[in-house]
Design a protein around this motif. Sequence first.
Motif, mmCIF file in Angstrom:
data_model
loop_
_atom_site.group_PDB
_atom_site.id
_atom_site.type_symbol
_atom_site.label_atom_id
_atom_site.label_comp_id
_atom_site.label_asym_id
_atom_site.label_seq_id
_atom_site.Cartn_x
_atom_site.Cartn_y
_atom_site.Cartn_z
ATOM 1 N N ARG A 162 -11.587 -4.036 12.949
ATOM 2 C CA ARG A 162 -12.273 -4.869 14.023
ATOM 3 C C ARG A 162 -13.727 -4.318 14.131
ATOM 4 N NH1 ARG A 162 -7.837 -4.895 18.474
ATOM 5 N NH2 ARG A 162 -7.412 -2.890 17.898
ATOM 6 N N GLY A 163 -14.694 -5.575 13.917
ATOM 7 C CA GLY A 163 -15.868 -5.153 14.012
ATOM 8 C C GLY A 163 -16.759 -5.164 12.782
ATOM 9 N N LYS A 164 -15.909 -5.200 11.591
ATOM 10 C CA LYS A 164 -16.385 -5.241 10.306
ATOM 11 C C LYS A 164 -16.585 -6.716 10.230
ATOM 12 C CE LYS A 164 -15.760 -0.838 9.195
ATOM 13 N NZ LYS A 164 -16.917 0.017 8.980
ATOM 14 N N ARG A 165 -17.886 -7.106 9.423
ATOM 15 C CA ARG A 165 -18.178 -8.563 9.358
ATOM 16 C C ARG A 165 -17.700 -9.063 8.140
ATOM 17 N NH1 ARG A 165 -23.855 -9.627 10.694
ATOM 18 N NH2 ARG A 165 -24.282 -7.632 9.439
ATOM 19 N N GLU A 166 -17.458 -10.403 8.050
ATOM 20 C CA GLU A 166 -17.117 -11.194 7.029
ATOM 21 C C GLU A 166 -16.289 -10.263 5.867
ATOM 22 O OE1 GLU A 166 -20.758 -13.030 5.366
ATOM 23 O OE2 GLU A 166 -21.645 -12.593 7.272
ATOM 24 N N LEU A 167 -15.154 -10.113 6.362
ATOM 25 C CA LEU A 167 -14.343 -9.001 5.393
ATOM 26 C C LEU A 167 -13.488 -10.006 4.763
ATOM 27 C CD1 LEU A 167 -12.869 -6.023 7.107
ATOM 28 C CD2 LEU A 167 -14.720 -5.975 5.560
ATOM 29 N N THR A 168 -12.953 -9.782 3.326
ATOM 30 C CA THR A 168 -11.618 -10.520 2.626
ATOM 31 C C THR A 168 -10.976 -9.288 2.461
ATOM 32 O OG1 THR A 168 -13.460 -12.227 1.697
ATOM 33 C CG2 THR A 168 -11.176 -11.821 0.448
ATOM 34 N N VAL A 169 -9.613 -9.535 2.851
ATOM 35 C CA VAL A 169 -8.460 -8.603 2.677
ATOM 36 C C VAL A 169 -7.419 -9.206 2.005
ATOM 37 C CG1 VAL A 169 -7.286 -6.897 3.865
ATOM 38 C CG2 VAL A 169 -9.327 -7.727 5.020
ATOM 39 N N VAL A 170 -6.874 -8.667 1.004
ATOM 40 C CA VAL A 170 -5.780 -9.036 0.233
ATOM 41 C C VAL A 170 -4.504 -8.045 0.409
ATOM 42 C CG1 VAL A 170 -4.769 -9.789 -1.831
ATOM 43 C CG2 VAL A 170 -7.186 -9.773 -1.193
ATOM 44 N N SER A 171 -3.467 -8.431 0.475
ATOM 45 C CA SER A 171 -2.184 -7.623 0.600
ATOM 46 C C SER A 171 -0.935 -8.383 0.115
ATOM 47 C CB SER A 171 -1.877 -6.979 2.101
ATOM 48 O OG SER A 171 -0.733 -6.191 1.875
ATOM 49 N N ALA A 181 3.162 -12.390 -7.777
ATOM 50 C CA ALA A 181 2.245 -11.232 -7.177
ATOM 51 C C ALA A 181 1.137 -10.699 -8.187
ATOM 52 C CB ALA A 181 3.225 -10.371 -6.461
ATOM 53 N N GLU A 182 1.857 -10.374 -9.464
ATOM 54 C CA GLU A 182 0.932 -9.712 -10.205
ATOM 55 C C GLU A 182 -0.140 -10.662 -10.864
ATOM 56 O OE1 GLU A 182 3.322 -7.876 -13.292
ATOM 57 O OE2 GLU A 182 4.972 -7.733 -12.029
ATOM 58 N N GLY A 183 0.180 -11.795 -11.025
ATOM 59 C CA GLY A 183 -0.962 -12.734 -11.552
ATOM 60 C C GLY A 183 -1.855 -13.158 -10.751
ATOM 61 N N PHE A 184 -1.753 -12.811 -9.248
ATOM 62 C CA PHE A 184 -2.802 -13.331 -8.214
ATOM 63 C C PHE A 184 -4.134 -12.582 -8.711
ATOM 64 C CE2 PHE A 184 -5.170 -11.924 -4.547
ATOM 65 C CZ PHE A 184 -5.157 -13.201 -3.890
ATOM 66 N N PHE A 185 -3.717 -11.130 -9.156
ATOM 67 C CA PHE A 185 -4.797 -10.455 -9.359
ATOM 68 C C PHE A 185 -5.538 -10.504 -10.624
ATOM 69 C CE2 PHE A 185 -2.440 -8.300 -6.111
ATOM 70 C CZ PHE A 185 -3.411 -8.089 -5.299
ATOM 71 N N ALA A 186 -4.857 -11.077 -11.752
ATOM 72 C CA ALA A 186 -5.584 -11.789 -12.970
ATOM 73 C C ALA A 186 -7.110 -11.850 -12.899
ATOM 74 C CB ALA A 186 -4.585 -12.314 -13.675
ATOM 75 N N GLY A 187 -7.465 -12.808 -12.040
ATOM 76 C CA GLY A 187 -8.908 -13.309 -11.921
ATOM 77 C C GLY A 187 -9.482 -12.971 -10.549
ATOM 78 N N PHE A 188 -8.864 -11.925 -9.956
ATOM 79 C CA PHE A 188 -9.429 -11.430 -8.703
ATOM 80 C C PHE A 188 -10.344 -10.278 -8.803
ATOM 81 C CE2 PHE A 188 -9.355 -9.506 -4.562
ATOM 82 C CZ PHE A 188 -9.809 -10.400 -3.745
ATOM 83 N N ASN A 189 -11.470 -10.177 -8.126
ATOM 84 C CA ASN A 189 -12.354 -9.113 -8.370
ATOM 85 C C ASN A 189 -12.439 -8.392 -7.078
ATOM 86 O OD1 ASN A 189 -13.027 -9.446 -11.244
ATOM 87 N ND2 ASN A 189 -13.950 -11.358 -10.626
ATOM 88 N N ALA A 190 -12.011 -7.456 -6.883
ATOM 89 C CA ALA A 190 -12.210 -6.658 -5.432
ATOM 90 C C ALA A 190 -12.882 -5.615 -5.638
ATOM 91 C CB ALA A 190 -10.722 -6.045 -4.880
ATOM 92 N N ASP A 238 -19.293 -4.250 5.792
ATOM 93 C CA ASP A 238 -19.629 -5.688 6.155
ATOM 94 C C ASP A 238 -19.459 -6.161 4.672
ATOM 95 O OD1 ASP A 238 -19.562 -5.017 8.852
ATOM 96 O OD2 ASP A 238 -21.599 -5.284 8.987
ATOM 97 N N ARG A 239 -18.737 -7.208 4.775
ATOM 98 C CA ARG A 239 -18.688 -8.307 3.678
ATOM 99 C C ARG A 239 -17.767 -7.682 2.519
ATOM 100 N NH1 ARG A 239 -23.027 -9.062 6.379
ATOM 101 N NH2 ARG A 239 -24.267 -7.356 5.073
ATOM 102 N N ASP A 240 -17.260 -6.558 2.665
ATOM 103 C CA ASP A 240 -16.322 -5.916 1.734
ATOM 104 C C ASP A 240 -15.270 -7.114 1.188
ATOM 105 O OD1 ASP A 240 -17.339 -3.726 0.570
ATOM 106 O OD2 ASP A 240 -16.274 -2.355 1.725
ATOM 107 N N VAL A 241 -14.893 -6.801 -0.042
ATOM 108 C CA VAL A 241 -13.547 -7.397 -0.401
ATOM 109 C C VAL A 241 -12.720 -6.344 -0.806
ATOM 110 C CG1 VAL A 241 -12.622 -8.999 -2.185
ATOM 111 C CG2 VAL A 241 -14.782 -9.505 -1.397
ATOM 112 N N ILE A 242 -11.474 -6.257 0.065
ATOM 113 C CA ILE A 242 -10.568 -5.188 -0.283
ATOM 114 C C ILE A 242 -9.230 -5.466 -0.349
ATOM 115 C CG2 ILE A 242 -12.278 -3.808 1.245
ATOM 116 C CD1 ILE A 242 -10.176 -3.798 3.409
ATOM 117 N N ILE A 243 -8.495 -4.667 -1.097
ATOM 118 C CA ILE A 243 -6.862 -4.679 -1.327
ATOM 119 C C ILE A 243 -6.179 -3.416 -0.516
ATOM 120 C CG2 ILE A 243 -5.083 -4.783 -2.740
ATOM 121 C CD1 ILE A 243 -7.170 -5.563 -5.015
#
Length: 259
Positions: free
Chosen positions: A114-123, A160-169, A94-99
């Motif tokens: 489904r069932g995991k709460r407050e997920l942030t998912v990037v693709s 696409a590459e620049g998106f992850f420059a300041g992103f912390n997963a 729950d509350r994971d930030v995943i790629i």
Amino acid sequence: MLADQRRREILNELSRTGSAETLQLSARFEVSEMTIRRDLRQLEQENLVRCTHGGANFLGSPSVQEMVYSSKEKLHSGEKAGIARYAALELVSDRDVIILDPGTTAAGMVGHLRGKRELTVVSNSLPTTNALQSLLPEATVLCTGGILRQASLTFIGPTAEGFFAGFNARKFFLSAIGCSLDKGLTDPQNLDTQVKQAMIRSAQQVIVLIDSSKFGVVSTYTVMQLANADILVTDPGAPREVLDQLRERGVDVRIVSGT
């Protein structure tokens, strides 16, 4: 050699030469001509080759060495499904930030989240992003943007590459076309590889999802060395000696059965 792996090698051969005869392929892969004809018919059904009298022609540019997304989905689907289910249920909290990388195994995780709460998912995958929007409406879904590659349905390039420059997963779920101790995880397209490497840099933990058919396969570009993985999830068909060496190098290896 398993049938799916042989078909992939046949397709790579045809992509380099443009065409080949059944007799030549039979000698190279040390199987009967009947087996080769069956392989070619399967590839023809997937719109990858056109069978001819005595052989087959490659449908596309001879420089192409990857299968389109819809075709990759069909390969080793049972093993991939088991790996995806385990990764989603056991390695996401729950509350994971995943790629999720654009591979079909990572995409297979979506329905099990489904069932995991407050997920942030990037693709950077169009099919994965669509699946997330449909199956996980309660999650925060982010898409990298960029240039869409039709073969892989991935977003690539500086955006696409620049998106992850300041992103912390917290976690990055990564797969590849090939997997070997010497060359690491490898893929056929450099632009896709560059995005995956940006994803690796942005994640606290890298989790490799790789079915056993990928071991021993080497593609054009190295994504990362296997020893840099935190966790590797595979199926029972993976070579024991390779897994033992990875454990010795500090990789947490998980073996799960297919569905």
